[in-house]
Write an enzyme that holds these catalytic residues in place. Structure first.
Site, PDB file in Angstrom:
ATOM      1  N   SER A 256      -3.945   9.537   4.119  1.00  0.00           N
ATOM      2  CA  SER A 256      -5.310   9.036   4.005  1.00  0.00           C
ATOM      3  C   SER A 256      -5.289   7.761   3.180  1.00  0.00           C
ATOM      4  CB  SER A 256      -6.189  10.077   3.329  1.00  0.00           C
ATOM      5  OG  SER A 256      -5.874  10.128   1.952  1.00  0.00           O
ATOM      6  N   LYS A 257      -6.479   7.201   2.977  1.00  0.00           N
ATOM      7  CA  LYS A 257      -6.590   5.929   2.249  1.00  0.00           C
ATOM      8  C   LYS A 257      -5.956   6.006   0.859  1.00  0.00           C
ATOM      9  CE  LYS A 257     -10.030   3.206   4.427  1.00  0.00           C
ATOM     10  NZ  LYS A 257     -10.976   4.017   5.212  1.00  0.00           N
ATOM     11  N   ARG A 258      -5.944   7.204   0.291  1.00  0.00           N
ATOM     12  CA  ARG A 258      -5.331   7.382  -1.030  1.00  0.00           C
ATOM     13  C   ARG A 258      -3.887   6.884  -1.049  1.00  0.00           C
ATOM     14  NH1 ARG A 258      -3.905  12.080  -2.485  1.00  0.00           N
ATOM     15  NH2 ARG A 258      -4.288  13.050  -0.472  1.00  0.00           N
ATOM     16  N   HIS A 259      -3.245   6.967   0.102  1.00  0.00           N
ATOM     17  CA  HIS A 259      -1.836   6.572   0.169  1.00  0.00           C
ATOM     18  C   HIS A 259      -1.653   5.078   0.400  1.00  0.00           C
ATOM     19  CE1 HIS A 259      -1.774  10.909   1.324  1.00  0.00           C
ATOM     20  NE2 HIS A 259      -0.815  10.888   0.430  1.00  0.00           N
ATOM     21  N   GLY A 260      -2.732   4.324   0.350  1.00  0.00           N
ATOM     22  CA  GLY A 260      -2.630   2.882   0.604  1.00  0.00           C
ATOM     23  C   GLY A 260      -3.214   2.579   1.956  1.00  0.00           C
TER      24      GLY A 260
END
Ligand code: GLU
Length: 529
Positions: A256-260
């Site tokens: 997800s966006k958390r991973h970049g």
């Protein structure tokens, strides 16, 4: 062994910018098509008009183009054998198909209002019962049906899911999948506005477009039993199904966006090369063998087989992507690398660097940093000192450059050396740099890496220094950093005037720093009288 003509499709819904997971699905379809000399079709599934996002279709096609995933039939091939390839333009087909299922008693019109369905869901949720349609309209008598029809309620069409038995299919990656029919509700095929649902449109098109294999994301696995039931109801042969493994972040949670960045085109902006990205994405769930990582487009096409796709989740490891990208960057011919780097430098360098950047200078710079860059974006950081008016660095960094272990450890630990006092031996180091400055001023003929090197090497014994120390100090004075491209080549590219100016500036700072320190320590020393 794949015998029939291979026709595969990538069937995105234009609900946003495609992320790496979507495009990995596209890539596996494309690789399979190219491996089997089959056809790769792009079909836009835009039947959910509420979730449609302006510009998403273009972003999807741009993503495919950037990676070089060419399609044989798609939204822009109006003359394709099964055109149009956009579902909102094929509504009649789905309406006819739904009608056909009503006639064969495999589907029925449902007149339940959304208020009734909401209330039903609420009751089910309260009872902690599975939610789903209670099949009220499935068994309406002739009279009841005539009555609701007369009321003018706009019906949906629902599938008459078998109440008992099981549905099974062979997934090419996961093996046999079995589903209890009682767990499948009478799902909607056609909405009251005449638009089909995903299930109906998807299978009608896969059939109409002669799709041989359906490769799609893992999340669709639960939909496939419905599709298998629909194929049976129509009397059509289903395609071969294969559900791609999930993609997880390095921490093993769903990507997800958390991973970049998750949007594919963000990687283009960050300076990843399409071939490197293609190579990396191909390895998300597939491998050629246990050891090969770097593979050309051609190798991937030749090597891609379904039996090497695994069911277990793939890890999206940005470190690995950067490493692969570095390999591809190093393999680029210098001109091509410099051309790719130019826009990144142009937008990344400080505003006071004059634009447009000089092409032949930039080419020389790029040649020096090519080996060190893992992304095109990093080039600015690696090469900015070639362009800036001067270089900024804490004086003590000169000693780190000369190999001072203690200071180096502190830098590695993140210390900022700005307030670090100038070490005791500053006058000695100043003397070395003064000697180097004189030697370089004397070098009045051609300024080449070889000549600069020769001049400086011969100086080392004369001033009782070491190559490590002298060159280390010069590197910091000239580049403002301790790790930079080879020193003499760097000096050749920077050119004589800039080199002398930067050495002169470093000398001024050294003298100043040392002087200040003497004053400070004189003040601090108590006088004896
Ligand atoms: N429209 C679906 C999606 O966006 C397609 C799923 C499928 O390939 O069947 O993923």
């Amino acid at each position: 062994m794949v015998t029939s003509d291979v026709r595969v499709r990538y069937a995105p819904s234009p609900t946003g910018t495609p992320h790496v997971g979507n495009i990995r699905t596209a890539l596996f379809n494309w690789l399979f098509a190219r491996h089997h000399a089959g056809k790769f079709i792009v079909r836009i599934e835009d039947t959910d008009q509420e979730r449609r996002v302006e510009g998403a279709e273009e972003a999807i096609l741009d993503s495919l183009r950037w990676l070089g995933l060419d399609w044989d039939e798609g939204p822009d091939t109006a003359d394709g054998p099964f055109a149009p390839y956009v579902q909102s333009q094929r509504r009649q087909l789905y309406q006819d198909a739904a009608e056909r299922l009503i006639e064969s008693d495999d589907a029925y019109r449902c007149y339940c209002s959304s208020a009734r369905l909401d209330a039903l869901r609420e009751r089910q949720t309260k009872r902690k019962a599975p939610t789903g349609y209670d099949r009220k309209c499935r068994n309406l008598s002739q009279e009841e049906r005539a009555e609701v029809e007369a009321s003018g309620a706009a019906p949906v069409v629902r599938f008459k899911t078998p109440l008992t038995g099981k549905t099974t299919f062979e997934d090419a990656i996961r093996g046999l999948v079995t589903w209890e029919n009682r767990l499948i509700d009478d799902f909607v095929l056609l909405k009251s506005d005449g638009f089909p649902t995903y299930h109906l449109a998807n299978i009608v098109d896969d059939h109409e477009m002669r799709i041989s294999h359906v490769f799609r994301a893992d999340e669709w696995l639960a939909s496939t039993p419905r599709h298998v039931l629909l194929y049976a109801a129509f009397g059509w042969d289903p395609p071969i199904f294969a559900h791609m493994p999930l993609i997880l972040g390095a921490d093993r949670s769903k990507l997800s966006k958390r991973h970049g960045a998750v949007a594919l085109l963000d990687y283009s902006e960050q300076g990843f090369l399409p071939d490197a990205m293609l190579n990396f994405l191909a390895l998300l769930g597939w491998s050629l063998d246990d050891k090969t990582t770097v593979m050309s487009r051609e190798d991937l096409v030749n090597g891609f087989t379904l039996d090497r796709v695994v069911a277990s989740p793939a890890i999206f490891d940005v470190e690995k992507l950067s490493w692969i990208n570095g390999v591809y960057i190093r393999e680029l011919p210098t001109d091509q690398f410099a051309e790719a780097a130019l826009p990144f430098l142009t937008s990344g360098l400080p505003g006071d660097v004059p634009r447009p950047l000089d092409w032949s200078y930039t080419r020389e710079v790029c040649e020096l940093v090519q080996d060190r860059a893992r992304t095109l974006h990093e080039i600015t950081e690696l090469a900015d000192f070639f362009y800036t008016g001067g270089v900024e660095f804490p004086l003590a960094l000169v000693w780190v450059g000369m190999g001072d272990k203690q200071l180096k450890r502190r830098v590695d630990e993140g210390a900022d050396l700005s307030d670090e006092p100038v070490p005791e031996d500053a006058p000695v180091v100043t003397g070395w740099l003064e000697a180097a400055e004189r030697r370089l001023i004397e070098l009045d003929r051609e300024w080449t890496a070889e000549r600069v090197e020769e001049a400086l090497r011969s100086l080392v014994p004369e001033i009782d220094s070491s190559t490590r120390k002298l060159f280390g100090a010069l590197r910091v004075a000239l580049t403002g950093r301790t790790a930079a491209p080879p020193l003499f080549e760097t000096m050749e590219v920077l050119d004589r005037a800039i080199c002398l100016e930067r050495i002169g500036r470093a000398l001024d700072r050294l003298r100043e720093g040392h002087q200040r320190q003497r004053i400070d320590s004189a003040k601090a020393t108590p006088t004896s009288d």
